[in-house]
Design a protein around this motif. Sequence first.
Motif, short mmCIF file in Angstrom:
data_model
loop_
_atom_site.label_atom_id
_atom_site.label_comp_id
_atom_site.label_asym_id
_atom_site.label_seq_id
_atom_site.Cartn_x
_atom_site.Cartn_y
_atom_site.Cartn_z
N GLU A 103 48.74 49.37 28.91
CA GLU A 103 48.50 50.23 30.08
C GLU A 103 49.38 49.81 31.24
OE1 GLU A 103 44.66 51.35 32.82
OE2 GLU A 103 44.39 51.21 30.64
N LEU A 107 49.09 47.49 37.64
CA LEU A 107 47.70 47.56 37.19
C LEU A 107 46.85 46.86 38.25
CD1 LEU A 107 46.57 48.86 34.59
CD2 LEU A 107 46.31 46.56 33.65
N GLU A 164 40.98 45.81 39.97
CA GLU A 164 39.75 46.54 39.60
C GLU A 164 39.86 47.12 38.19
OE1 GLU A 164 41.43 46.84 42.45
OE2 GLU A 164 39.95 45.75 43.68
N ARG A 165 41.05 47.63 37.84
CA ARG A 165 41.23 48.18 36.50
C ARG A 165 41.19 47.05 35.46
NH1 ARG A 165 39.83 50.81 32.48
NH2 ARG A 165 41.45 51.32 30.94
N CYS A 166 41.76 45.90 35.77
CA CYS A 166 41.72 44.76 34.85
C CYS A 166 40.28 44.31 34.62
CB CYS A 166 42.54 43.59 35.41
SG CYS A 166 44.33 43.85 35.34
N GLN A 196 37.67 46.21 34.82
CA GLN A 196 37.04 47.24 33.98
C GLN A 196 37.42 47.06 32.51
OE1 GLN A 196 38.05 51.22 35.20
NE2 GLN A 196 36.71 52.19 33.69
#
Length: 442
Positions: A391, A399, A402-404, A406
Amino acid sequence: MKLIYRRCGPLSQKTKNDIAWETLFDRHHILHHINRDGYYKISARDIRMEREPRLMCKFDHRIHLAKPFKDYKLSILPISRSEYIIGSFEIFQTVKYNNELTPTRVSIPDFIDTIKKDDLYSESSALHAAHVSGMFQRLLGLQNDVPLLQTVSGRMGSKNFHFDVNLVKGGSFPINVESAQIEIDGGYESKEDFVIVEAKKEMVKDFNIRQLFYPYRVWSNRTTKRIQPVFFTHSNDIFSFFIYTFDNADTLGSIRLVEQKDFVISDEKISIEEIVAITRNTQIVQESREIPFPQADTFERVVDLLGLLYEKNLTANDVAENYDFNIRQSYYHADVGVYLGLVEKVKKERITYFRLTQRGRTFMSMSFKQKYLALVTSIMEHAPFKVAFLEWLQNNRRLSTERCIQIIKEQNGNVNPDTSTIKRRAQSVKKWSEWIYRLTQL
């Protein structure tokens, strides 16, 4: 401000040096003398009552300072073979790696059989490889066929000299050295230059200026040639040279970085296509509930620790006292090795040692390219890192934390929900992706 003595924290976080120096500070009322006089001189004999001075005073990096020194912003310098001086001295130089540099590719001459480019896991072997591959000639702007010979190494006496050292709160303090012992990892001489090298086998955050300054002062009085003080690290198979000068030969703190140069002994290149293929084709392993999720965001240091363990088994205290790690970092980075199946912990006579697994030993004995592709494979066996890397690439190497977080929650059910802990783990996920991509930029 007056310094008030207090004992160190929990025993579990103390090194042997912490415990020994705490005893010496208490026994000799060291803080009282520093408050009164600005310094305290301690004999090697007094230090030896607790532990050998060569171990007690080996503060190569700021992180090595024993707890009482850290608490009160103190440091220590040798002033003779039998005496040291303690005060609020500034003696460390910060090292900042320029990751934008493209390493120069060099090679070891074909006729050399005794130096193997894939087996450089000690300071001496890395230095020998740097020498025979012509790195030092390139530092000085010399042709490969211009003579540059190693003439000095090991321990020697300093004779007498004096200098000023900067103080933590400003100002300076005069130091007189009378025949202290110094050590040079390597001294290389051409017709016009003498290169003094302090070498480390791992990426570092700083170093003790004394390691370059004392030899610089000694040899300034013994040769008329230009002296080039060089700090050298061999980390992740990259040879990094930091060339310094001292703007004032009488001031330890006058050190100034002139240039950084990087080299690599390999003609193998790693492509992003190879990395992506490995990532997509690697089978995911089941996450273990017994092994903590990584909290080490600088993967270069994980590779450094694997290299140290290739030479010998080490305890956390061994790592903390001899390399640029503290006790906690030693465990964090060793735990990463365990997570990847490359390190195991064994107990012998109640002491826990880190050692490479057979898989780890096999990886570290591979050629440059195969070793790093194998390490990437071991990372991509873990779903959070595999998903995040793909991703990360798709989003143009961006990246969010917060996405990590998640991704970790989605791909790993046994993580601690504590906010600070999971943020550190998310940082590991992001930074490891960056490390993997940098392999393709060499």
